[in-house]
Design a protein around this motif. Structure first.
Motif, PDB file in Angstrom:
ATOM      1  N   ASP A 269     -30.723  -1.783  17.571  1.00 40.61           N
ATOM      2  CA  ASP A 269     -29.643  -1.972  16.643  1.00 40.61           C
ATOM      3  C   ASP A 269     -28.191  -1.446  17.061  1.00 40.61           C
ATOM      4  N   ILE A 270     -27.259  -1.940  16.817  1.00 43.46           N
ATOM      5  CA  ILE A 270     -25.803  -1.358  16.609  1.00 43.46           C
ATOM      6  C   ILE A 270     -25.445  -1.441  18.221  1.00 43.46           C
ATOM      7  N   LEU A 271     -25.130  -2.306  18.680  1.00 43.44           N
ATOM      8  CA  LEU A 271     -24.849  -2.620  20.180  1.00 43.44           C
ATOM      9  C   LEU A 271     -23.386  -2.374  20.366  1.00 43.44           C
ATOM     10  N   PHE A 272     -23.162  -1.534  21.421  1.00 41.66           N
ATOM     11  CA  PHE A 272     -21.832  -1.283  22.100  1.00 41.66           C
ATOM     12  C   PHE A 272     -21.585  -1.748  23.191  1.00 41.66           C
ATOM     13  N   MET A 273     -20.466  -2.444  23.715  1.00 42.76           N
ATOM     14  CA  MET A 273     -20.285  -2.949  24.925  1.00 42.76           C
ATOM     15  C   MET A 273     -18.870  -2.812  25.314  1.00 42.76           C
ATOM     16  N   PRO A 274     -18.747  -1.918  26.568  1.00 40.40           N
ATOM     17  CA  PRO A 274     -17.382  -1.807  26.886  1.00 40.40           C
ATOM     18  C   PRO A 274     -17.134  -3.028  27.775  1.00 40.40           C
ATOM     19  N   THR A 275     -15.790  -3.498  27.841  1.00 38.24           N
ATOM     20  CA  THR A 275     -15.278  -4.505  28.490  1.00 38.24           C
ATOM     21  C   THR A 275     -13.718  -4.601  28.772  1.00 38.24           C
ATOM     22  N   THR A 276     -13.253  -5.254  29.855  1.00 40.03           N
ATOM     23  CA  THR A 276     -11.977  -5.283  30.016  1.00 40.03           C
ATOM     24  C   THR A 276     -11.225  -6.647  30.037  1.00 40.03           C
ATOM     25  N   GLY A 277     -10.082  -6.821  29.800  1.00 39.96           N
ATOM     26  CA  GLY A 277      -9.625  -8.030  29.721  1.00 39.96           C
ATOM     27  C   GLY A 277      -9.421  -8.674  28.334  1.00 39.96           C
ATOM     28  N   LYS A 278      -9.198  -9.859  28.145  1.00 38.41           N
ATOM     29  CA  LYS A 278      -9.116 -10.184  26.668  1.00 38.41           C
ATOM     30  C   LYS A 278     -10.480 -10.002  26.023  1.00 38.41           C
ATOM     31  N   PRO A 279     -10.599  -9.596  24.667  1.00 41.17           N
ATOM     32  CA  PRO A 279     -12.084  -9.374  24.303  1.00 41.17           C
ATOM     33  C   PRO A 279     -12.827 -10.693  24.139  1.00 41.17           C
ATOM     34  N   GLN A 280     -14.129 -10.839  24.481  1.00 42.04           N
ATOM     35  CA  GLN A 280     -15.040 -11.803  24.122  1.00 42.04           C
ATOM     36  C   GLN A 280     -15.966 -11.446  23.365  1.00 42.04           C
ATOM     37  N   LEU A 281     -16.519 -12.328  22.365  1.00 41.46           N
ATOM     38  CA  LEU A 281     -17.494 -11.940  21.352  1.00 41.46           C
ATOM     39  C   LEU A 281     -19.000 -12.577  21.406  1.00 41.46           C
ATOM     40  N   ASN A 282     -18.819 -13.609  22.388  1.00 42.11           N
ATOM     41  CA  ASN A 282     -20.067 -13.968  22.806  1.00 42.11           C
ATOM     42  C   ASN A 282     -20.913 -13.142  23.676  1.00 42.11           C
ATOM     43  N   ASN A 283     -22.187 -13.036  23.551  1.00 46.50           N
ATOM     44  CA  ASN A 283     -22.933 -12.125  24.457  1.00 46.50           C
ATOM     45  C   ASN A 283     -23.012 -12.725  25.745  1.00 46.50           C
ATOM     46  N   LYS A 284     -22.952 -13.954  25.944  1.00 49.11           N
ATOM     47  CA  LYS A 284     -23.113 -14.576  27.394  1.00 49.11           C
ATOM     48  C   LYS A 284     -21.760 -14.441  27.971  1.00 49.11           C
ATOM     49  N   ASP A 285     -20.641 -14.165  27.152  1.00 50.44           N
ATOM     50  CA  ASP A 285     -19.253 -14.095  27.878  1.00 50.44           C
ATOM     51  C   ASP A 285     -19.221 -12.544  28.021  1.00 50.44           C
ATOM     52  N   TYR A 286     -19.778 -11.461  27.229  1.00 51.31           N
ATOM     53  CA  TYR A 286     -19.232  -9.998  27.459  1.00 51.31           C
ATOM     54  C   TYR A 286     -20.419  -9.315  28.205  1.00 51.31           C
ATOM     55  N   ARG A 287     -21.455 -10.063  28.570  1.00 51.73           N
ATOM     56  CA  ARG A 287     -22.590  -9.394  29.319  1.00 51.73           C
ATOM     57  C   ARG A 287     -21.846  -8.978  30.712  1.00 51.73           C
ATOM     58  N   SER A 288     -22.665  -8.226  31.457  1.00 53.68           N
ATOM     59  CA  SER A 288     -22.281  -7.813  32.777  1.00 53.68           C
ATOM     60  C   SER A 288     -23.376  -7.756  33.875  1.00 53.68           C
ATOM     61  N   PRO A 289     -23.231  -8.194  35.024  1.00 54.49           N
ATOM     62  CA  PRO A 289     -24.231  -7.891  36.243  1.00 54.49           C
ATOM     63  C   PRO A 289     -24.236  -6.331  36.512  1.00 54.49           C
ATOM     64  N   PHE A 290     -25.349  -5.813  36.656  1.00 57.26           N
ATOM     65  CA  PHE A 290     -25.238  -4.368  37.215  1.00 57.26           C
ATOM     66  C   PHE A 290     -26.474  -4.258  38.465  1.00 57.26           C
ATOM     67  N   GLN A 291     -26.301  -3.359  39.093  1.00 58.39           N
ATOM     68  CA  GLN A 291     -27.149  -3.063  40.153  1.00 58.39           C
ATOM     69  C   GLN A 291     -27.879  -1.704  40.168  1.00 58.39           C
TER      70      GLN A 291
END
Length: 874
Positions: free
Chosen positions: A98-120
């Motif tokens: 519940d209650i997902l937070f996600m930090p991003t940069t650039g123009k804000p995207q609200l679709n999860n496929k757009d705002y998700r990020s790869p990680f290693q």
């Protein structure tokens, strides 16, 4: 002068003890915890930040659906959607996140496929109370820590005028309602009501940010609503944007009660924005909890190195224990300690505190209540955790154990039933039995007071006397009939164990009539045990369902088959021995279990993992089975198989658990067994003795005493008892009493490479027997078919010796004046046969079979069908 010399002589010993104590205090147990253990395979754990039993579990979400995404995270995933505030540890059904937070940069995207990020994985790290990773898409370092009711995020942004934080209230499960509101340029609050496993779950949040955001936007259905500061709907998201903030700390309080409650939690637990301070406090809290059990050493056991993630290892008694070639040096002691302390850590992730700092919580009636003088908890995976998790916590955390029982009773008062699998403010009815009962009874038997025992006893009786999930069939027939309820065999066995627990409570409360009733019901396991085959079997139409194959997984068992459940009568192991015809036959049966092929037939279930033969460690009904060798003449096999299980089915790797963690049970089993003992039937005050795996283990009891376990002789391939001492005196029993441990003391165990059969012969065996108010076991009918065209014969028999069977053919209930069965019954028309067995004027339950004549041109034998219910299993 004599005293001076004595003091001088004692000084070296004194300083040695001081040095040893100091060294023990300096051990950082949090460094021995690997939160990634269990995040692969089918462990279903999460690696995020949490404090013991915390309401908040702040963790990354990398998987949105699927069984292996139950916790929201999976070890091999490479995309992260964000960081949500609630997670389940090792369940078989997805929920929370519940209650997902996600930090991003650039123009804000609200679709999860757009705002998700790869990680290693190389940039990912976790320890108790802390998690970090780098979001490659944005080059943002995300760090998480937590208090009981607050999650704290620290985001380190690259230089940018468009640094965003997305809040997604639509994330994961079905949203029933939600809203979000911008309070000011530092604060946001909101609400999310959702339906998944928990059908109606409410979460409020209040978030404060260390720096002001320059702009914000709220969206419904991913469409921004200009100028809106509060928006309500089923797909609500928002962003806030910071101007080159560098580092932003977000602290988020949650509550099931209200946004005001979330704010109270936030201000009470995290008054400032000192991330490091909270992180250190979380670590200190974990250090204190983990130090309740202190272990040292841990020698290797030579064994095949597990390779596959499903951990399905078969084979018989002779194929294990030969030294294997090693190609690299391994710190086995460190590895075992990591497995142990990670297991202990997992034991403290659930249940979860559910009340706010002011005591308010949302009850099972969806109304707001207040816990007075205790904490109210949720997330009780009781079908799993009553076996080891709760007995372990009763040893090291009585205050919390008392709170659990008070929570159970509050759930009953507000929801009308003792909990089965409560999640948030919902009863999921997941799994079978009524296993808050053994938790309460075990606690009371071990001296825990502080709750209304009389009221609890009534609640127990109400729970098992309701008409749900085959309980009415169970009471009427002395077992659950397959035509009345699915999973009938497993339910019969688990209901019988619960009834035994109620009988023990009745005895402690001096309720003789109740004791007599429930100790009889505790024997109903005998009514599904087919002495001819040596297995528990399904009863239908007055007889045994056929064809029968013990390896079959079908609707008559819960996540298992006849192999595993044929050993599930821990309250009456001696009764099982009698049914089998002696200790030697029990031993042979156990040998056959472990030596059998691991192939399961029938249905395919992903829960059936961690197999050794037909033993299934990945599922809880097998967890006591190795200890049944203690009742035979070769108890050394208990020690052998415990070592095999611990060394083959637990490892310090993401796939290091043999099955679902199940909110602490899989790990609690390891903790208890690594210490050298296990409670096979909570409610019995004796712990079965296995084999301790550490050179030394100290249980720091709440009463200020210590129980110290020393294991001498630990070496490669050494896992057999050679001798024991309790408080420096020879100890000759295969069990420890609860009082032995609770009173503190020293238990010294001597281990060798070969079984010491002469020593074992002299040890006092455990007893688990029902000897009062013995029942007459239900007889059974046998016929070639239940539909016929030409006359057939039906035979009646019993698994019990020296009984007389009476029967009727007219539908009436048989009694001692009915016709005596002496030979097969011939029938030529549709007939209902009813039979009873009698012994010493006592009667069994009535058994009924109906045999139907059909026309010769009808080519159909009516198939047996089990009735399906809505009860979910994980």
């Amino acid at each position: 002068m004599k005293y001076s010399k004595r003091i001088i002589l004692l000084l070296p010993l004194f300083f040695m003890l001081i040095k040893e104590a100091s060294a023990q205090r300096k051990v950082d147990y949090t460094k021995l915890v690997d939160p990634f253990i269990g995040t692969g395979g089918h462990g279903h754990t999460y690696p995020g930040a949490v404090v013991p039993f915390g309401m908040v579990q702040l963790s990354p979400d990398t998987r949105l659906e699927g069984w292996d995404g139950s916790s929201g995270y999976y070890a091999t995933d490479s995309l992260v959607y964000g960081f949500s505030h609630t997670h389940l540890s090792g369940t078989g059904v997805p929920d929370y996140c519940d209650i997902l937070f996600m930090p991003t940069t650039g123009k804000p995207q609200l679709n999860n496929k757009d705002y998700r990020s790869p990680f290693q994985k190389k940039n990912e790290d976790a320890s108790p109370g802390y998690y970090t990773t780098v979001l490659d898409k944005y080059q943002i370092t995300a760090e998480l820590t937590a208090t009981t009711r607050v999650g704290i995020h620290r985001y380190s942004f690259p230089s940018t005028k468009e640094a965003n934080i997305i809040i997604d209230l639509q994330h994961r499960d079905k949203v029933l309602d939600s809203w979000i509101e911008v309070v000011n340029d530092h604060e946001v609050r909101g609400f999310r009501r959702s339906s998944s496993w928990a059908k109606d779950q409410s979460v409020y949040f209040y978030a404060k940010f260390s720096k002001p955001f320059k702009t914000d936007g709220i969206a419904s259905d991913d469409q921004l609503k200009e100028g809106e500061k509060k928006l309500q709907g089923k797909n609500i998201k928002m962003y806030m944007q910071f101007d080159n903030p560098g580092e932003v700390i977000a602290k988020v309080g949650i509550s099931s009660v209200s946004a005001e409650g979330a704010l109270k939690n936030l201000d009470a637990e995290v008054p400032d924005f000192d991330f490091k301070k909270v992180m250190r406090a979380a670590k200190d809290t974990w250090q204190k909890e983990l130090a309740k059990i202190q272990v040292e050493g841990g020698a290797p056991v030579a064994m095949p190195v597990p390779q596959s993630s499903n951990m399905n290892y078969g084979g018989g008694f002779g194929g294990y224990g030969r030294p294997q070639p090693r190609t690299k040096t391994v710190d086995y002691a460190r590895q075992k300690q990591t497995i142990f302390y990670t297991a202990l850590y997992h034991c403290m992730l659930a249940p979860n505190i559910y009340n706010d700092v002011d005591g308010q919580y949302r009850g099972m009636d969806q109304q707001i209540h207040k816990a007075e003088g205790y904490n109210y908890y949720t997330v009780f995976s009781l079908w799993d955790t009553y076996r080891a998790e709760h007995p372990l916590l009763l040893l090291i955390d009585k205050k919390r154990s008392l709170d659990f029982i008070k929570s159970f009773m509050a759930m009953n008062e507000q929801g009308g039933l003792l909990p089965i699998w409560p999640l948030a403010s919902n009863e999921t009815y997941c799994m079978i039995g009524n296993h808050s009962i053994p938790v309460i009874v075990d606690a009371y038997a071990k001296g825990l007071r502080g709750f209304d025992a009389e009221k609890a006893f009534k609640m127990m009786k109400d729970a098992v006397n309701r008409n749900q999930f085959g309980l009415d069939s169970y009471r009427k027939n002395g077992l659950v009939l397959a035509e009345d309820e699915n999973e009938s065999v497993s339910k019969t066995l688990e209901y019988a164990y619960d009834d035994w627990c109620i009988a023990q409570m009745a005895k402690m409360l001096k309720k003789d009539q109740d004791y007599a009733e429930y100790i009889q019901r505790a024997q109903y396991w005998k009514n599904v045990y087919n002495k001819q085959t040596g297995y528990v079997q399904t009863r239908a139409n007055g007889g045994w369902l056929s064809p029968f194959k013990p390896s079959d997984i079908d609707n008559n068992f819960t996540e298992g088959n006849a192999w595993q459940f044929s050993f599930f009568m821990p309250q009456d192991v001696n009764g099982l021995i009698s049914m089998l015809g002696g200790k030697e036959n029990l031993e042979n049966k156990l040998d056959a279990l472990f030596a059998a092929s691991s192939v399961m037939t029938g249905r395919s279930l992903p829960d059936i993992t961690g197999t050794i033969g037909q033993y299934v460690h990945g599922n809880e009904p097998s967890h006591h089975i190795a200890y049944l060798y203690n009742f035979t003449d070769d108890p050394y096999k208990t020690q052998y198989y415990l070592n095999k299980i611990m060394n083959m089915l637990y490892k310090a790797a993401p796939d290091g658990l043999a099955g679902n963690e199940d909110c602490g049970q899989m790990s609690a089993w390891y903790v208890m067994n690594a210490l050298g003992f296990y409670n096979i039937a909570p409610g019995q005050n004796n712990f079965q003795i296995g084999i301790p795996i550490f050179d030394k283990a100290t249980i720091n009891l709440e009463n200020g005493k210590k129980f110290t376990i020393s294991s001498s002789g630990n070496a490669t391939n050494s896992y057999y008892l050679q001798g024991m001492q309790l408080n420096k005196k020879p100890y000759n029993k295969l069990f420890l009493s609860y009082e032995n441990i609770e009173n503190g003391g020293d238990w010294d165990v001597f281990i060798g490479r070969l079984p010491n059969k002469l020593y074992m012969e002299d040890l006092e065996k455990p007893v688990s027997a029902i000897t009062d108010n013995l029942i007459v076991v239900n007889p059974y009918l046998t016929a070639s078919t239940k539909t016929f065209t030409k006359p057939i014969t039906v035979t009646a028999n019993s698994v019990q010796d020296s009984v007389q069977i009476y029967y009727t053919l007219d539908g009436s209930t048989p009694n001692l004046q009915s016709k005596v069965y002496t030979s097969p019954i011939s029938i030529s028309n549709t007939t209902t046969i009813k039979i009873i067995a009698a012994k010493n004027s006592m009667l069994s339950k009535v058994v009924t079979g109906t045999f139907t004549k059909i026309k010769e041109d009808v080519k159909a034998d009516v198939p047996h069908k089990t009735a399906l219910t809505s009860q979910t299993v994980n």
